[in-house]
Design a protein around this motif. Structure first.
Motif, PDB file in Angstrom:
ATOM      1  N   LEU A 171      20.178  -0.550   9.308  1.00  0.00           N
ATOM      2  CA  LEU A 171      21.425  -0.955   9.961  1.00  0.00           C
ATOM      3  C   LEU A 171      22.668  -0.430   9.255  1.00  0.00           C
ATOM      4  CD1 LEU A 171      20.475  -4.693  10.645  1.00  0.00           C
ATOM      5  CD2 LEU A 171      20.048  -2.675  12.076  1.00  0.00           C
ATOM      6  N   LYS A 172      22.511   0.301   8.206  1.00  0.00           N
ATOM      7  CA  LYS A 172      23.655   0.716   7.396  1.00  0.00           C
ATOM      8  C   LYS A 172      24.330   1.971   7.934  1.00  0.00           C
ATOM      9  CE  LYS A 172      20.873   0.370   3.810  1.00  0.00           C
ATOM     10  NZ  LYS A 172      19.791  -0.273   4.509  1.00  0.00           N
ATOM     11  N   ASN A 173      25.665   1.974   7.880  1.00  0.00           N
ATOM     12  CA  ASN A 173      26.510   3.135   8.177  1.00  0.00           C
ATOM     13  C   ASN A 173      26.357   3.651   9.604  1.00  0.00           C
ATOM     14  OD1 ASN A 173      27.377   3.190   5.380  1.00  0.00           O
ATOM     15  ND2 ASN A 173      25.332   3.968   4.961  1.00  0.00           N
ATOM     16  N   LYS A 174      26.173   2.723  10.544  1.00  0.00           N
ATOM     17  CA  LYS A 174      26.025   3.126  11.947  1.00  0.00           C
ATOM     18  C   LYS A 174      26.291   1.941  12.871  1.00  0.00           C
ATOM     19  CE  LYS A 174      21.719   4.309  11.431  1.00  0.00           C
ATOM     20  NZ  LYS A 174      21.130   4.031  10.155  1.00  0.00           N
ATOM     21  N   SER A 175      26.483   2.244  14.133  1.00  0.00           N
ATOM     22  CA  SER A 175      26.570   1.221  15.168  1.00  0.00           C
ATOM     23  C   SER A 175      25.154   0.810  15.557  1.00  0.00           C
ATOM     24  CB  SER A 175      27.296   1.769  16.395  1.00  0.00           C
ATOM     25  OG  SER A 175      28.621   2.140  16.080  1.00  0.00           O
ATOM     26  N   PHE A 176      25.001  -0.453  15.998  1.00  0.00           N
ATOM     27  CA  PHE A 176      23.700  -0.934  16.435  1.00  0.00           C
ATOM     28  C   PHE A 176      23.874  -2.169  17.303  1.00  0.00           C
ATOM     29  CE2 PHE A 176      24.545  -3.011  12.394  1.00  0.00           C
ATOM     30  CZ  PHE A 176      24.190  -4.331  12.625  1.00  0.00           C
ATOM     31  N   ASP A 218      33.009   1.726  12.385  1.00  0.00           N
ATOM     32  CA  ASP A 218      34.215   2.552  12.377  1.00  0.00           C
ATOM     33  C   ASP A 218      33.913   4.021  12.121  1.00  0.00           C
ATOM     34  OD1 ASP A 218      35.819   0.328  12.833  1.00  0.00           O
ATOM     35  OD2 ASP A 218      36.384   0.101  10.722  1.00  0.00           O
ATOM     36  N   GLY A 219      32.852   4.292  11.366  1.00  0.00           N
ATOM     37  CA  GLY A 219      32.499   5.678  11.034  1.00  0.00           C
ATOM     38  C   GLY A 219      33.416   6.249   9.971  1.00  0.00           C
ATOM     39  N   GLY A 220      33.268   7.544   9.721  1.00  0.00           N
ATOM     40  CA  GLY A 220      34.124   8.206   8.746  1.00  0.00           C
ATOM     41  C   GLY A 220      33.689   8.029   7.310  1.00  0.00           C
ATOM     42  N   GLY A 221      32.423   7.734   7.076  1.00  0.00           N
ATOM     43  CA  GLY A 221      31.935   7.595   5.710  1.00  0.00           C
ATOM     44  C   GLY A 221      31.022   6.401   5.557  1.00  0.00           C
ATOM     45  N   LEU A 222      30.688   6.113   4.301  1.00  0.00           N
ATOM     46  CA  LEU A 222      29.764   5.033   3.974  1.00  0.00           C
ATOM     47  C   LEU A 222      30.493   3.709   3.786  1.00  0.00           C
ATOM     48  CD1 LEU A 222      27.573   6.870   1.297  1.00  0.00           C
ATOM     49  CD2 LEU A 222      27.120   6.623   3.734  1.00  0.00           C
ATOM     50  N   GLY A 223      29.856   2.614   4.193  1.00  0.00           N
ATOM     51  CA  GLY A 223      30.353   1.279   3.908  1.00  0.00           C
ATOM     52  C   GLY A 223      31.617   0.884   4.639  1.00  0.00           C
ATOM     53  N   LYS A 224      31.918   1.535   5.737  1.00  0.00           N
ATOM     54  CA  LYS A 224      33.124   1.198   6.501  1.00  0.00           C
ATOM     55  C   LYS A 224      32.888  -0.086   7.290  1.00  0.00           C
ATOM     56  CE  LYS A 224      35.059   4.961   5.124  1.00  0.00           C
ATOM     57  NZ  LYS A 224      36.067   4.960   4.119  1.00  0.00           N
ATOM     58  N   GLY A 225      33.939  -0.574   7.901  1.00  0.00           N
ATOM     59  CA  GLY A 225      33.871  -1.788   8.694  1.00  0.00           C
ATOM     60  C   GLY A 225      33.560  -1.502  10.145  1.00  0.00           C
ATOM     61  N   GLY A 226      33.810  -2.513  10.966  1.00  0.00           N
ATOM     62  CA  GLY A 226      33.586  -2.365  12.388  1.00  0.00           C
ATOM     63  C   GLY A 226      33.815  -3.682  13.108  1.00  0.00           C
ATOM     64  N   VAL A 227      33.535  -3.664  14.404  1.00  0.00           N
ATOM     65  CA  VAL A 227      33.768  -4.818  15.256  1.00  0.00           C
ATOM     66  C   VAL A 227      32.439  -5.345  15.781  1.00  0.00           C
ATOM     67  CG1 VAL A 227      34.851  -5.617  17.400  1.00  0.00           C
ATOM     68  CG2 VAL A 227      36.069  -4.024  15.905  1.00  0.00           C
ATOM     69  N   VAL A 228      32.254  -6.650  15.668  1.00  0.00           N
ATOM     70  CA  VAL A 228      31.097  -7.355  16.224  1.00  0.00           C
ATOM     71  C   VAL A 228      31.518  -7.959  17.558  1.00  0.00           C
ATOM     72  CG1 VAL A 228      29.664  -9.425  15.988  1.00  0.00           C
ATOM     73  CG2 VAL A 228      30.006  -7.923  14.034  1.00  0.00           C
ATOM     74  N   THR A 229      30.717  -7.708  18.596  1.00  0.00           N
ATOM     75  CA  THR A 229      30.919  -8.344  19.897  1.00  0.00           C
ATOM     76  C   THR A 229      29.630  -9.059  20.259  1.00  0.00           C
ATOM     77  OG1 THR A 229      32.407  -6.536  20.516  1.00  0.00           O
ATOM     78  CG2 THR A 229      31.664  -7.991  22.279  1.00  0.00           C
ATOM     79  N   GLU A 257      35.306  -6.131   7.766  1.00  0.00           N
ATOM     80  CA  GLU A 257      36.106  -5.091   7.088  1.00  0.00           C
ATOM     81  C   GLU A 257      35.280  -4.112   6.262  1.00  0.00           C
ATOM     82  OE1 GLU A 257      39.224  -4.280   7.548  1.00  0.00           O
ATOM     83  OE2 GLU A 257      39.493  -5.931   8.960  1.00  0.00           O
ATOM     84  N   LYS A 258      34.194  -4.609   5.648  1.00  0.00           N
ATOM     85  CA  LYS A 258      33.372  -3.756   4.780  1.00  0.00           C
ATOM     86  C   LYS A 258      31.909  -4.022   5.074  1.00  0.00           C
ATOM     87  CE  LYS A 258      36.548  -4.389   0.926  1.00  0.00           C
ATOM     88  NZ  LYS A 258      36.681  -5.051  -0.368  1.00  0.00           N
ATOM     89  N   THR A 259      31.098  -2.971   5.033  1.00  0.00           N
ATOM     90  CA  THR A 259      29.661  -3.142   5.179  1.00  0.00           C
ATOM     91  C   THR A 259      28.955  -2.501   3.997  1.00  0.00           C
ATOM     92  OG1 THR A 259      29.455  -1.144   6.521  1.00  0.00           O
ATOM     93  CG2 THR A 259      29.753  -3.232   7.704  1.00  0.00           C
ATOM     94  N   VAL A 260      27.748  -2.942   3.764  1.00  0.00           N
ATOM     95  CA  VAL A 260      26.963  -2.440   2.646  1.00  0.00           C
ATOM     96  C   VAL A 260      26.560  -0.989   2.915  1.00  0.00           C
ATOM     97  CG1 VAL A 260      24.842  -2.768   1.329  1.00  0.00           C
ATOM     98  CG2 VAL A 260      26.160  -4.748   2.109  1.00  0.00           C
ATOM     99  N   PRO A 261      26.869  -0.058   1.997  1.00  0.00           N
ATOM    100  CA  PRO A 261      26.595   1.355   2.259  1.00  0.00           C
ATOM    101  C   PRO A 261      25.182   1.816   1.930  1.00  0.00           C
ATOM    102  CG  PRO A 261      27.826   1.139   0.228  1.00  0.00           C
ATOM    103  CD  PRO A 261      27.705  -0.234   0.815  1.00  0.00           C
ATOM    104  N   MET A 262      24.490   1.156   1.017  1.00  0.00           N
ATOM    105  CA  MET A 262      23.205   1.696   0.547  1.00  0.00           C
ATOM    106  C   MET A 262      22.038   0.739   0.758  1.00  0.00           C
ATOM    107  SD  MET A 262      23.789   4.721  -0.439  1.00  0.00           S
ATOM    108  CE  MET A 262      25.047   5.784  -1.051  1.00  0.00           C
ATOM    109  N   LYS A 263      21.824  -0.194  -0.134  1.00  0.00           N
ATOM    110  CA  LYS A 263      20.636  -1.058  -0.088  1.00  0.00           C
ATOM    111  C   LYS A 263      21.073  -2.512  -0.093  1.00  0.00           C
ATOM    112  CE  LYS A 263      16.047  -1.288  -2.036  1.00  0.00           C
ATOM    113  NZ  LYS A 263      15.339  -1.242  -0.782  1.00  0.00           N
TER     114      LYS A 263
END
Length: 156
Positions: free
Chosen positions: A11-16, A86-97, A111-117
């Protein structure tokens, strides 16, 4: 026992999107629908006090929690959430709907997501949290007291 992180959908670094076909009792349901990770980092998708909740634990430093604006309906209900990264690199944020039977019932920003493990010892679980909690508002195993007929994780 759940799926180890290395065998589970990443689930890291992508939309799902996570979608659960459920049966919610007439009294309502509480409990974990889907979780990945635990107290060190990860995601939780659950019902609590009649509401749908999505939480993200960012490395045990920050915890984000999005709660639906309306109660989860009862009966046969398809519950889902989409995370738009949001994209544009590792560990960025995004919107939950969040959705119930295709109708939006909540939205919020992480605002922030886990980039690796997330963890080396937790798993991805369905219907309960078999490890440590992603969010400190519940205590494992926090079994879903409705029924989950099917759960799908769609990676984008």
């Amino acid at each position: 026992m759940g799926l180890p992180e290395g065998s589970a959908p990443d689930l890291k670094n992508k939309s799902f999107t996570v979608t659960a076909e459920t049966q919610v009792p007439s009294k309502g349901a509480n409990g974990m629908i889907f979780t990945h990770g635990g107290f060190t980092a990860g995601w939780g998708f659950y019902t609590q006090n009649g509401k749908l909740v999505v939480s993200h634990n960012f490395l045990d430093m920050e915890r984000y929690r999005v709660v639906s604006t309306s109660n989860v309906p009862t009966g046969k209900v398809t519950l889902s959430f989409h995370f738009q990264y949001d994209g544009g690199g590792l560990g960025k944020g995004g919107v939950v709907t969040m959705f119930a039977n295709g109708k939006q019932i909540g939205q919020g920003r992480i605002e922030k997501t886990v980039p690796m493990k997330y963890t080396s010892f937790e798993s991805q679980d369905i219907g309960q949290d078999a490890g440590t909690p992603v969010d400190n508002t519940y205590k494992p195993p926090f079994k879903f007291d409705g029924k989950i007929d099917k759960l799908t994780v769609e990676l984008q």
